[in-house]
Scaffold this motif. Structure first.
Motif, PDB file in Angstrom:
ATOM      1  N   GLU A   8       0.842  -1.201   0.000  1.00  0.00           N
ATOM      2  CA  GLU A   8       0.000   0.000   0.000  1.00  0.00           C
ATOM      3  C   GLU A   8       0.872   1.244   0.000  1.00  0.00           C
ATOM      4  N   TRP A  10       0.281   5.284   0.811  1.00  0.00           N
ATOM      5  CA  TRP A  10      -0.639   6.275   1.367  1.00  0.00           C
ATOM      6  C   TRP A  10      -2.024   5.670   1.611  1.00  0.00           C
ATOM      7  N   LYS A  12      -3.506   3.202   0.079  1.00  0.00           N
ATOM      8  CA  LYS A  12      -4.204   2.657  -1.096  1.00  0.00           C
ATOM      9  C   LYS A  12      -3.349   1.548  -1.707  1.00  0.00           C
ATOM     10  N   GLN A  55       4.217   7.629  -6.301  1.00  0.00           N
ATOM     11  CA  GLN A  55       2.962   8.271  -5.897  1.00  0.00           C
ATOM     12  C   GLN A  55       3.271   9.372  -4.899  1.00  0.00           C
TER      13      GLN A  55
END
Length: 64
Positions: A8, A10, A12, A55
């Motif tokens: 994951e 953050w 997500k 990300q």
């Protein structure tokens, strides 16, 4: 083959890791993580770090 481990970023899901011998192979769920799809890493931590670099962190500053 080992059990998949979800990575994951953050909070997500970015993809999952499978341990293959002495390496960890990344399998992406979606963009921008597809850039890492199939990449082998020496450690699970290196895979997580590589995904996190793709990300940007969400802006945590409160709006004025």
């Amino acid at each position: 083959m080992s059990e998949p481990l979800v990575v994951e970023v953050w909070g997500k899901p970015a993809g999952f890791i499978l341990k293959e011998g002495n390496t960890f192979r990344f399998h992406a769920f979606a963009r921008p993580f597809s850039e890492l799809d199939g990449t082998e890493f020496n450690t699970l931590g290196h895979a997580r770090l590589a995904a996190a670099k793709l990300q940007p962190a969400p802006d945590c500053r409160p709006e004025a």
